[in-house]
Write a protein that holds these residues in place. Structure first.
Motif, PDB file in Angstrom:
ATOM      1  N   GLY A   1       1.821   8.076   2.239  1.00 28.57           N
ATOM      2  CA  GLY A   1       0.191   8.626   1.771  1.00 28.57           C
ATOM      3  C   GLY A   1      -0.673   8.311   3.242  1.00 28.57           C
ATOM      4  N   THR A   2      -1.911   7.663   2.560  1.00 31.05           N
ATOM      5  CA  THR A   2      -2.783   7.589   4.521  1.00 31.05           C
ATOM      6  C   THR A   2      -3.466   5.976   3.285  1.00 31.05           C
ATOM      7  N   TYR A   3      -2.768   4.900   4.205  1.00 33.33           N
ATOM      8  CA  TYR A   3      -3.916   3.910   3.805  1.00 33.33           C
ATOM      9  C   TYR A   3      -5.290   3.373   5.031  1.00 33.33           C
ATOM     10  N   LYS A   4      -6.090   2.955   4.037  1.00 31.48           N
ATOM     11  CA  LYS A   4      -6.744   2.310   4.660  1.00 31.48           C
ATOM     12  C   LYS A   4      -7.082   0.427   4.548  1.00 31.48           C
ATOM     13  N   TYR A   5      -7.888  -0.117   5.146  1.00 28.25           N
ATOM     14  CA  TYR A   5      -8.248  -1.689   5.168  1.00 28.25           C
ATOM     15  C   TYR A   5      -9.268  -1.730   6.121  1.00 28.25           C
ATOM     16  N   ASP A   6     -10.168  -2.827   5.321  1.00 29.41           N
ATOM     17  CA  ASP A   6     -11.446  -3.654   5.681  1.00 29.41           C
ATOM     18  C   ASP A   6     -11.540  -4.821   5.282  1.00 29.41           C
ATOM     19  N   LEU A   7     -11.628  -5.403   6.558  1.00 29.29           N
ATOM     20  CA  LEU A   7     -11.400  -6.817   6.500  1.00 29.29           C
ATOM     21  C   LEU A   7     -12.778  -7.120   5.548  1.00 29.29           C
TER      22      LEU A   7
END
Length: 148
Positions: free
Chosen positions: A45-51
């Motif tokens: 899948g496509t992973y995204k993150y934000d601090l």
């Protein structure tokens, strides 16, 4: 730059990739795909993150897919389904709790997602890991996992 090359080398040598940025507030989406230990499941899948705070992230994965390469169509029917497992820790305000989420595909090709979603997202998480695994449908046991 040297740091990112070091991380890439460690990931290549160990086969483990934990996407947890240290120095910046967010990241571009990352496409992830991997085959399970015995080669029967492909997941990604496509992973995204934000601090969002000291060591805490808002993380999500979309476009989740799981493929069973050992099914009747491929003439290798093993009777197992596949799953993509998301393993993570979530901050509850006073402590970290270890959790996981499975996206399971039955040996018959049917989805067993529980909530019907092809995505996952949580707030205040850390140590997010993705795994491609096989799943025994009669016992629910998940094994032969490979880190994505």
């Amino acid at each position: 730059m040297k740091f990112s090359r070091t991380i890439a080398f460690i990931a290549a040598v160990t086969g483990v990739l934990v996407i947890q940025p240290v120095a910046h507030a967010g990241g571009a989406p990352h496409y992830l795909e991997r085959t399970s230990g015995n080669g029967c499941t492909v997941a990604g899948g496509t992973y995204k993150y934000d601090l969002v705070g000291e060591g805490r992230y808002d993380a999500s994965i979309s476009g989740v897919f799981v493929k069973d390469k050992c099914d009747a169509k491929n003439r290798i029917k093993d009777g197992y389904g596949g799953t993509m497992r998301v393993v993570y820790r979530q901050w509850t305000g006073s402590a970290w709790t270890s959790l996981y989420r499975d996206f399971a595909l039955g040996a018959d090709g049917s989805w067993d997602r529980g909530d019907g979603a092809y995505s996952w997202g949580e707030y205040d998480v850390a140590d997010v890991r993705f795994q491609a695994c096989n799943r025994n449908e009669s016992t629910g046991y998940v094994g032969t996992c490979t880190p994505i």
